[in-house]
Write a protein that holds these residues in place. Structure first.
Motif: not given
Ligand SMILES: [Zn+2]
Length: 294
Positions: A109-110, A160, A164
């Motif tokens: 992720d990210d 995602h 964020h």
């Molecule tokens: Zn995340």
């Protein structure tokens, strides 16, 4: 006297014979009458029997319609039994397969990030393993070549959100959906308009109750979201030593047949790179195959 009595005797004899003859005739007539009646009865019975036989014919195997029907019934029953066996076989195979197949979905992720993501891609390539990257739209925008590489190397790409930023995306469902759409546009700008992904990971996961309306909205818009049931703990501090990441993975994956493993590929997650080969080898030894979420 002698002659007279002889005549009288003869006449008595004749009368007796006549009597007997009449009696015989009566008996004969009686017998004939009875026989005629019996014959009639027999004839009637034969007619009845024929009728019964005809009726029975319809119900017995002599009747062509019945023969055809029996054949049809036999075929249907055979087909039904074959189908039953096939279904049983399939179920057994499925059960056998489920018993043996352990699957691990590595997820990052990210990202993508300039330094960490390419190193992760190198390791995955060495082990010939595919993973799924839940990218943040604005990071993807900054690293289009890495997004291309992820895609070209047949890893999965999920959404995602764009920023964020929890405060913004979880303020209302419109914000959330707009961020999902924004990341979609970024990905299509990089990978072409044919590119689509309908998988999402909620920043922070979807576990909290307040995220229920968000889950509803994304499902209604045709997306699927994935949380995780295992992790290396790389989000639980800065520069967590490699061994800690490995043991956290071992602890959280223990006894699970299907793993969705949460890891991160932002630029700070260097120990995630260090721990990855050991994590992969551990999972391989445990009998896991690696899959891509879709
Ligand atoms: Zn995340």
């Amino acid at each position: 006297m002698k002659t007279q009595s002889k005549r009288a005797r003869n006449s008595r004899k004749i009368r007796r014979i006549r009597g007997i003859a009449i009696l015989a005739l009566i008996i004969a007539l009686f017998i004939i009458g009875g026989t005629t009646k019996k014959l009639n009865n027999i004839a009637n019975n034969v007619v009845e029997a024929k009728k019964i036989e005809e009726t029975l014919d319809i119900m017995t195997d002599k009747n062509p319609v019945k023969i055809a029907l029996n054949e049809e019934i036999r075929m249907v029953q055979e087909e039904k039994s074959n189908l039953k066996n096939e279904i049983a076989d399939e179920n057994n195979k499925e059960a056998e397969k489920n018993k043996d197949t352990k699957i691990a979905y590595l997820t990052f992720d990210d990202g993508p990030s300039e330094n960490v993501t390419p190193e992760i891609l190198d390791i995955l390539s060495q082990y010939n393993i595919k993973a799924t990257f839940f990218v943040v739209g604005n990071s993807a925008e900054k690293n289009p070549d890495i997004v291309k590489r992820i895609h070209e190397e047949n890893h999965g790409i999920g959404n995602h959100t764009y920023s964020h930023r929890y405060k913004h995306i979880y303020t209302n469902t419109t914000n959330f959906l707009n961020e999902i759409k924004a990341t979609e546009r970024v990905l299509q700008n990089i990978l072409g308009n044919d590119f689509e992904t309908n998988i999402i990971r909620f920043p922070g996961g979807s576990f909290e109750k307040y995220k229920n309306p968000f889950k509803k909205v994304i499902s209604e818009n045709g997306y699927k979201y994935y949380d995780w049931n295992s992790l290396n703990g790389d989000a639980e501090g800065k520069n967590i030593p490699k061994n800690k990441l490995v043991s956290r993975l071992k602890a959280t994956s223990n006894g699970k047949k299907e793993l969705i493993i949460l890891m991160h590929d932002t630029s700070a997650k260097k120990t995630t790179v260090e721990a990855l080969p050991e994590i992969i080898e551990y999972l391989q030894k445990q009998g896991y195959e690696f899959g891509v979420l879709n």
